[in-house]
Design an enzyme around this catalytic site. Sequence first.
Site, mmCIF file in Angstrom:
data_model
loop_
_atom_site.group_PDB
_atom_site.id
_atom_site.type_symbol
_atom_site.label_atom_id
_atom_site.label_comp_id
_atom_site.label_asym_id
_atom_site.label_seq_id
_atom_site.Cartn_x
_atom_site.Cartn_y
_atom_site.Cartn_z
ATOM 1 N N LYS A 1 1.031 -1.068 0.069
ATOM 2 C CA LYS A 1 0.001 -0.116 0.005
ATOM 3 C C LYS A 1 0.851 1.170 -0.115
ATOM 4 C CE LYS A 1 -4.419 1.126 2.244
ATOM 5 N NZ LYS A 1 -5.269 0.987 3.257
HETATM 6 C C1 E4P Z 1 -8.342 1.943 3.341
HETATM 7 O O1 E4P Z 1 -7.614 1.163 2.878
HETATM 8 C C2 E4P Z 1 -8.271 2.454 4.628
HETATM 9 O O2 E4P Z 1 -7.747 1.601 5.463
HETATM 10 C C3 E4P Z 1 -9.783 2.773 5.345
HETATM 11 O O3 E4P Z 1 -10.689 2.524 4.475
HETATM 12 C C4 E4P Z 1 -9.684 4.460 5.938
HETATM 13 O O4 E4P Z 1 -10.978 4.376 6.530
HETATM 14 P P1 E4P Z 1 -11.336 5.556 7.426
HETATM 15 O O5 E4P Z 1 -11.589 6.863 6.728
HETATM 16 O O6 E4P Z 1 -12.611 5.334 8.202
HETATM 17 O O7 E4P Z 1 -10.255 5.699 8.490
#
Ligand code: E4P
Length: 215
Positions: free
Chosen positions: A83
């Site tokens: 990521k």
């Molecule tokens: C995506 O890969 C992230 O881990 C996640 O969806 C972020 O979500 P949030 O905005 O609720 O922290």
Amino acid sequence: MKIFIDTADIDEIRDAAAMGLVDGVTTNPSLIAKTGRTLEECIRDICEIVDGPISAEVLATDAEGIVTEGRKLAAIHENIVVKVPLIAEGLKAVQVFAAEGIKTNVTLCFSPTQALFAAKAGATYVSPFIGRIDDISGEGMELIEQIVTIYSNYGFQTEVLAASIRHPVHVVQAALLGAHAATIPHKIIHQLLKHPLTDAGLARFLEDAKKTPAG
Ligand code: E4P
């Protein structure tokens, strides 16, 4: 639509996987921090439970550092997806990963042009953060629509992974718009499953069954 679970909590992953609902897992540094364990410990455990793409996020913000960190993460297990933040240095690293056959999830996407550039760099997934756009009075779902259209116009292979999901309607809308996948918190997976008529119907059947003579 593929369902990914957005958590690093092993119990939550086990629960959703037992229902056959986990095509993949996404984590981020905040989710890892909540577990009190290291990224590597979490990732290794998740790989034991889920046979699908598992996103592990790099912390470096320069291309060289991202590549070094990403290669180490990718070496942990064949299902690891590195990521990478959607910044210039991130895109440089994504090109290197694509050439090496390492899968990437380009994260923190908030605009259609960012998503276009991620696809051009060779990202495997792009993660538009719907909820965080809604949080500042934007329309997160518009971004999903724009990215799906742009990718389809030009035949990009990058998959749209709807992220930062806050409630069940986000999932419905993302599916209607043709997002390839959604990464969903454990609590929302259960909200998506639950229906009061199912519960009421089941309670009635069980009550009526008591009136049936024992066979
Ligand atoms: C995506 O890969 C992230 O881990 C996640 O969806 C972020 O979500 P949030 O905005 O609720 O922290």
